[in-house]
Design a protein around this motif. Structure first.
Motif: not given
Ligand SMILES: [Mg+2]
Length: 369
Positions: A168-170, A189-196
């Motif tokens: 639910w982004d791009i 994003a409330n922390s929904a991603y990682g550096l990967s």
């Protein structure tokens, strides 16, 4: 001033429309109101901790426990002249910033009322009107979100924030930009991603966002600094900033270019002001975030947002954005220009409707004396 009585009120407030973030969906909001009494006046504070430990580890039940069993007794018989010492009195209790903040807000409102001064004057605010934006949650369909944006813009809100998560982004941001090419827009994003997800997050640069809020872990500075070096879009930290020192770390490491200040998250108005001053000195603009507060917490946020470095529109929406009935009178209203006029009445500047507190109360308890 000595506190004569401290009371906790647990409220369950039904939301006008469900609110969904990357943590999940809520249809009602649970919050703790603190009532502080002295010399015939009542001050109110709020810990908008919610029922689940999602945004923060604190919940309405931990707030209750910490205030009743630890914070209240520290105030027994203590002479309070200003809010700063409260933060110091509570310093032997680690964490639990929302519990501390709610008590400090109530004491500050009480001091302001006894002094017959509006809260924003006591805090040293410099504005009589604050710019405001709106935070829109995740919907079932993109069309519902686009409709929500249209309605918010018609009401005057100065910037749109959308909640995002993987998948639910791009597509969502692409659709928003296709329809509203120039609006001030940001994503949280409330922390929904990682550096990967770095390659994916780099794509956000094409949307001309005012900022991307808290994409990585809720307690991280290092990965955000790495990400910020790779993105043109300014990063804003929310969950990671729980204190003045967290703000200092983030600024020193280059983890963000903007900070979202929530007084409930940083332990109260005194700490929020210290953090604001640090950001001002470091040329980091700030804005005031929200946690679905009732009118009581909302009024405190309005007063805080009158400080000079709150230069970006915050998430302090009108009362009717979340609730059919607010617990304050008058409710918070947004002007057609997307601003909120700051009340000049003493304290939080809005009367608290005790019958509404009772209507939505699920339990209450006097914790001092
Ligand atoms: Mg946020």
């Amino acid at each position: 001033m000595r506190l004569e009585r401290l009371e906790l009120v647990h409220l369950k407030l039904p939301l006008v429309h469900f609110f969904e973030t990357s943590f999940g969906r809520v249809t009602e909001h649970e919050t703790i109101i603190v009532r502080a009494e002295s010399s015939g006046a009542v001050g109110y504070g709020e810990a908008p901790a919610s029922a689940a430990p999602s945004y923060s580890y604190e919940t309405v039940r931990t707030v209750w426990h910490i205030i009743r069993d630890f914070l209240a007794r520290k105030l027994q018989g203590v002479e309070i002249l200003k809010p700063g010492p409260i933060a110091e009195i509570f310093s032997s209790v680690r964490g639990h910033n929302m519990a501390k903040a709610a008590v400090e807000m109530a004491v500050l409102d009480l001091l302001a009322k006894l002094d017959r001064k509006p809260l924003h004057v006591i805090l040293g605010g410099t504005r009589d009107e604050i710019p405001t934006g709106i935070s829109l949650g995740i919907e079932d369909r993109i069309g519902d979100l686009l409709h929500g944006i249209e309605k918010a813009l018609a009401k005057g809100y100065q910037r749109i924030k959308v909640k995002i998560k993987p998948r639910w982004d791009i597509d969502v941001l692409t659709e928003i930009r296709r329809r509203f090419s120039n609006i001030p827009l940001m994503a949280d994003a409330n922390s929904a991603y990682g550096l990967s997800d770095l390659d994916h997050l780099k794509k956000f640069d094409e949307f001309n966002l005012m900022m991307l809020e808290q994409p990585l872990d809720y307690d991280d500075y290092v990965d955000h600094a790495k990400l910020q070096r790779e993105l043109r879009t300014p990063l804003c930290l929310d969950e990671s900033i729980r204190s003045y020192n967290d703000g200092r770390r983030a600024i020193e490491l280059g983890s963000c270019k903007i900070i979202n200040i929530k007084q409930a998250r940083v332990g109260g108005p005194y700490n929020a002001k210290m953090l604001h001053n640090l950001c001002a000195k470091s040329n980091v603009p700030v804005w005031c975030g929200g946690l679905l507060e009732s009118g009581i917490g909302r009024a405190h946020n309005i007063a805080l947002a009158t400080l000079p470095n709150f230069t970006l529109p915050g998430d302090i929406s009108a009362s009717d954005r979340y609730y059919h009935e607010d617990v304050i009178d008058p409710p918070v209203r947004v002007t057609p220009q997307g601003t909120i006029k700051v009340s000049n009445e003493p304290g939080i500047g809005h009367a608290v409707l005790e019958d509404r507190l009772q209507k939505y109360c699920v339990r209450r308890e006097v914790v001092l004396p």
